[in-house]
Motif scaffolding. Structure first.
Motif, PDB file in Angstrom:
ATOM      1  N   GLN B 159       0.832  -1.211   0.000  1.00 21.13           N
ATOM      2  CA  GLN B 159       0.000   0.000   0.000  1.00 21.13           C
ATOM      3  C   GLN B 159       0.863   1.256   0.000  1.00 21.13           C
ATOM      4  O   GLN B 159       0.605   2.204  -0.751  1.00 21.13           O
ATOM      5  N   ASP B 163       1.355   4.169  -2.891  1.00 24.10           N
ATOM      6  CA  ASP B 163       1.156   5.569  -2.524  1.00 24.10           C
ATOM      7  C   ASP B 163       2.355   6.417  -2.956  1.00 24.10           C
ATOM      8  O   ASP B 163       2.202   7.496  -3.523  1.00 24.10           O
ATOM      9  N   TRP B 164       3.556   5.867  -2.718  1.00 24.26           N
ATOM     10  CA  TRP B 164       4.778   6.596  -3.094  1.00 24.26           C
ATOM     11  C   TRP B 164       4.878   6.750  -4.615  1.00 24.26           C
ATOM     12  O   TRP B 164       5.203   7.816  -5.131  1.00 24.26           O
ATOM     13  N   ARG B 167       2.455   9.391  -5.986  1.00 24.62           N
ATOM     14  CA  ARG B 167       2.776  10.750  -5.564  1.00 24.62           C
ATOM     15  C   ARG B 167       4.144  11.164  -6.105  1.00 24.62           C
ATOM     16  O   ARG B 167       4.447  12.341  -6.198  1.00 24.62           O
ATOM     17  N   PRO B 276      -3.882   6.386  -5.350  1.00 22.21           N
ATOM     18  CA  PRO B 276      -3.300   5.903  -4.075  1.00 22.21           C
ATOM     19  C   PRO B 276      -4.016   4.676  -3.521  1.00 22.21           C
ATOM     20  O   PRO B 276      -3.390   3.826  -2.909  1.00 22.21           O
ATOM     21  N   VAL B 277      -5.339   4.609  -3.703  1.00 21.99           N
ATOM     22  CA  VAL B 277      -6.070   3.447  -3.196  1.00 21.99           C
ATOM     23  C   VAL B 277      -6.803   2.811  -4.365  1.00 21.99           C
ATOM     24  O   VAL B 277      -7.582   3.482  -5.047  1.00 21.99           O
TER      25      VAL B 277
END
Lengths: 521, 370
Positions: B159, B163-164, B167, B276-277
């Motif tokens: 997860q 996310d990294w 972004r 991100p999700v």
């Protein structure tokens, strides 16, 4: 005991019944044990002996029936209560902590808070007075099975019981160790203690027991004086009919027959702190012969079977040779493909998967050797073929079952063993290795299995049988070797072998074996 | 003083084994009614909104298929693990890695178009999921670590890695700093099945095909036999010559590949880019699906549809009644609880045991402590 209790039996059992689901393990059992007698409880495996004594010791709760102790009705609800009454028990399978000393193990069961040193002193005194020398400071893990049994007996005697229950005590002893035990039992009897002696060995029952109660299929089939019976008449009571004797024709010129299984300098380090290392084992099994391996349980037989079967392969490929080729580095499947077949000691969970049908269990050991027959294109199982083969084995071995293709767990131990042995025989293996072929199998089925093993050998295969049952080995083997402490003796041809010689070897009489320090202290 | 003891039943009731998922569902409904009543809503009305309205129109059935597809795909893979007695709890992470690795093609090579793109992405997704699942398998076979812990912890790693990525390196440069990748080009989008009536895509077909194939594997093939033997009696499996270490890798990588396929199907079908999700907890809900479907791939198809409904229902009660959509999680949790509870009670019965001190008087019939 006071005089007013004379004439009353120490223990009286009336109509004791225990059912597990649809199985009635004990069906209205009546039993009387008088003061100062050794009373035998005879019966085949599965006759309900263990269930009965578990109820007497409070580990199982009866469905109905009454128990009288010194003439008073009692309900034995747990082992603690049984001990308070004065019932002591020595189990067939010991409940000792291997990492603790003998004295610590005894202290654990006494729970009276006395210091270990006091207990150790008491245990030592008691053990010598009964002729069962025991060093209370020795670690249980270092002791032989016979010595461990002494701890259990001493532990039981320290609680000054009136009735001592012994469950198959000699099954783990050498003949010489058994003799010692019998002396102790006679001494206890002379002190007025009663003993309930569970066994299926007729000779020893005839030798030491005053009375016998015989069980068959959970029912009492008779009370008798074993000294007035013959071994054959007792066997008939236990089994219900005459057992066919196994026929073994002697073999000629076996020295020149082709060696099919060769074990050369097989050694293995212990896998766990309490398992037995194998030490430089050499053995040759030739076409046409049955070799038996005797030994007290826990002397490396399990480790030996794992190494020979390839469940645990060896570093040295030449340490196990099958039909003249190195097999030591191969897995169990590779060794099967060379023509070997294996029957392990445990049936449920090792030789068979309990929750799977017999036809599926067939596949367990034969998915590779009979791959073309049972497994089709793309790895699809041919269930018609496995079903047909399973039915063939069921018929050939006379496996009794309740459904067409039942789960393995639904069969009795003896019938499942017949199926497992039949599964391997069906392949006509050229090498057959069997660990405990008839353990827990009724006499009729055992005779059948033994006969088929002899016939397999005589048809040109090499058969290796590991067993703790000396009678069995003398019945079927052409030569007997003895395993002790991870070492294997030279095989003794059956013509030269006697119970005494084998018994000495089982006790470690082979040169080079280091005695336990205990014996000299 | 009393204590409870579970006593093994001598026989399992076939009838109740079959009924157990339905009993569990009914118990969930009853507990749910109490929950809604405590929240101050009329349970009947809430149930109508929760369970019936989300499937009252054709386009909504498409939504159901979209939600069910990943649950079934993952659940089918997990059933193989659980049958082998191997506890892969990290399907959520394998799902995410499948999405990331599969998306690498359209994200890193946006000019690459044509009929090859999608099959390659799906393949990459499966490889990504399988490779990620191989980590706990390796740790288990080499160092004997507990696969429950390692596979679960790898979920959080996955997860945070996603996310990294969205972004940082993979962020759409023209995306006004939103944490998401570029929109995939058209040849990287999983086509819809029947665009005229709704959004459902080929992911649902993958799920059905996977269920049938795994069913054949488990019930008809030697490999499935191996899974069942090693899962139920490992020692018999060793006697049969089946390798337990090979099985750990097989089960983990098969379930990882299916979770990865679910991940890339979700990203390229329902979402169309990485963000991100990408999962509302499909990887965890699929554990419930696997058990509700009794670890049978065909049962898992039905169970996947039920669980998908709890997601849609959660959204529906949120918009209609203003109840938090976390209520969906509550329903899923209750369902798993009741399924496992029913299964336990099929195998065991409960006995109350009183601590009555043993007495030495004559005839001390042990008091019935009930």
């Amino acid at each position: 005991m006071s005089a007013n209790q004379d004439g009353v039996d120490l223990l009286e059992v009336r109509g004791l019944t225990k059912t597990f689901g649809t199985l009635t393990a004990c069906d209205h059992i009546d039993l009387n044990v008088a003061k100062g007698e050794i009373h035998a409880l005879l019966g085949e495996n599965g006759a309900g002996k263990s269930t009965l004594v578990k109820m007497l010791f409070g580990t199982l709760e009866p469905n109905s029936g009454e128990v009288f102790w010194n003439g008073q009705a009692v309900t034995i609800s747990n082992p603690g209560f049984a001990k308070k009454l004065g019932i002591g028990m020595v189990f067939q399978h010991f409940s000792l902590f291997e990492a603790l000393t003998a004295a610590e193990n005894i202290a654990l069961s006494l729970d009276d808070g006395s210091p270990i040193s006091t207990i150790a002193a008491k245990a030592r005194a008691l053990s010598y007075s009964y002729g069962l020398p025991l060093d209370p400071q020795s670690l249980v893990g270092d002791l032989s099975v016979g010595e461990r049994q002494r701890i259990e007996i001493i532990r039981c005697l320290l609680q000054t019981p009136q009735l001592i229950i012994l469950d198959e005590p000699t099954s783990v002893l050498t003949p010489q160790e058994a003799d010692k035990l019998f002396e102790t039992l006679e001494r206890l009897r002379s002190e007025g203690k009663s003993i309930l002696y569970i066994s299926h060995r007729l000779e020893e029952v005839k030798r030491i027991c005053d009375r016998a109660t015989v069980l068959r299929h959970g029912k009492v089939v008779g009370h008798c004086n074993p000294r007035k019976e013959t071994a054959a008449s007792l066997a008939r009571m236990m089994v219900g009919n005459d057992v066919q004797a196994v026929v073994r024709a002697p073999v000629q010129g076996i020295e020149t027959a082709q060696p099919l299984l060769e074990i050369r300098a097989l050694s293995r380090r212990p896998a766990t702190p309490f398992s037995i290392p194998l030490r430089n084992i050499n053995l040759t099994v030739r076409a046409g012969e049955v070799i038996g391996i005797a030994g007290v349980a826990g002397n490396g037989q399990g480790e030996f079977f794992e190494s020979v079967s390839g469940e645990v392969p060896q570093q040295d490929p030449a340490s196990v040779r099958i039909r003249g080729k190195d097999a030591g580095g191969l897995s169990i499947t590779g060794r099967r493909l060379m023509g070997a077949a294996f029957v392990p000691e445990e049936r449920l969970g090792h030789g068979a998967a309990p929750r799977m049908k017999l036809s599926e269990n067939l596949l367990l050991s034969r998915h590779a050797t009979d791959g073309k027959v049972f497994v089709g294109a793309g790895g699809m199982v041919k269930s018609d073929a496995t079903y047909a083969a399973a039915q063939r084995i069921i018929k050939a071995m006379d496996v009794r079952k309740s459904a067409l293709d039942p789960e393995a767990a639904a069969l009795s131990g003896g019938n499942l063993q017949k199926f497992i042995v039949g599964r391997e025989l069906d392949r006509r293996p050229s090498v057959m290795v069997v660990n405990q072929p008839t353990w827990g199998v009724d006499a009729g089925a055992a005779a059948h299995i033994r006969q088929t093993l002899i016939e397999l050998a005589r048809s040109g295969s090499a058969v290796l049988v590991i067993s703790q049952d000396l009678d069995e080995l003398f019945e079927i083997s052409d030569a007997i070797a003895v395993m002790h402490n991870g070492e294997l003796s030279k095989p003794l041809p059956i013509a030269e072998a006697t119970f005494e010689k084998i018994g000495m070897l089982m006790g470690g009489a082979e040169p080079g074996h280091a005695e336990h320090a205990l014996e000299t202290s | 003083m009393m204590r409870l003891e579970l006593v093994k039943r001598p026989q399992r009731s076939m009838l109740f084994s079959a009924l157990s998922p339905f009993i569990a569902f009914m118990l969930t409904i009853i507990a749910g009614a109490i929950l809604f009543a405590l929240l101050g809503v009329n349970p009947l009305k809430a149930f109508q909104i929760y369970f019936l309205e989300p499937v009252s129109q054709v386009w909504q059935l498409h939504e159901l298929a979209i939600k069910a597809a990943p649950l079934i795909l993952i659940g089918v893979g997990l059933s193989v693990c659980y049958r082998a007695n191997i506890w892969n709890i990290g399907a959520e992470g394998q799902f995410i890695l499948g999405g990331i690795v599969g998306s690498s093609i359209p994200v890193l090579f946006p000019q690459f178009e044509g009929p090859l793109v999608l099959p390659l992405m799906l393949l990459f997704g499966m490889v990504g999921g399988a490779a990620y699942a191989a980590i706990p398998a390796l740790l288990k076979t080499r160092f004997n670590t507990n696969e429950i812990l390692t596979s679960l912890m790898l979920v959080y790693v996955a997860q945070l890695f996603l996310d990294w990525l969205v972004r940082g390196p993979w962020r759409d440069p023209k995306g006004f700093n939103f944490p998401q990748t570029i929109q995939f080009n058209d040849s990287a989008i999983l086509p819809e099945l029947m665009p005229a009536s709704g959004r459902a895509n080929w992911g649902f077909v993958f799920a059905l095909v996977a269920a049938v194939l795994v069913w054949i594997l488990m019930s008809r093939m030697l490999k499935g036999f191996e899974v069942r033997v090693l899962g139920s009696s490992p020692r018999a499996g060793r006697f049969a010559g089946f390798g337990i270490n090979r099985m750990v890798f097989f089960a983990f990588m098969l379930s990882g590949a299916l979770a990865g396929l679910a991940g890339i199907s979700e990203v390229s079908g329902a979402i169309g880019q990485l963000q991100p999700v990408i999962s509302p907890g499909y990887g965890f809900a699929a554990i419930i699906v696997a058990f509700l479907g009794r670890l049978n791939p065909l049962g898992i198809v039905a169970a996947g549809l039920v669980l998908a409904l709890t997601y849609l229902g959660g959204e529906a009660v949120q918009s209609a009644l203003g109840i938090s959509d976390k209520v969906a999680r509550v329903f899923q949790g209750m369902l798993l609880f009741f399924v496992l509870g029913c299964d336990t009670l099929i195998h065991y019965r409960i006995r109350l045991i009183g601590f009555a001190a043993p007495k030495l008087e004559s005839a001390p019939k042990l008091e019935e402590a009930r």
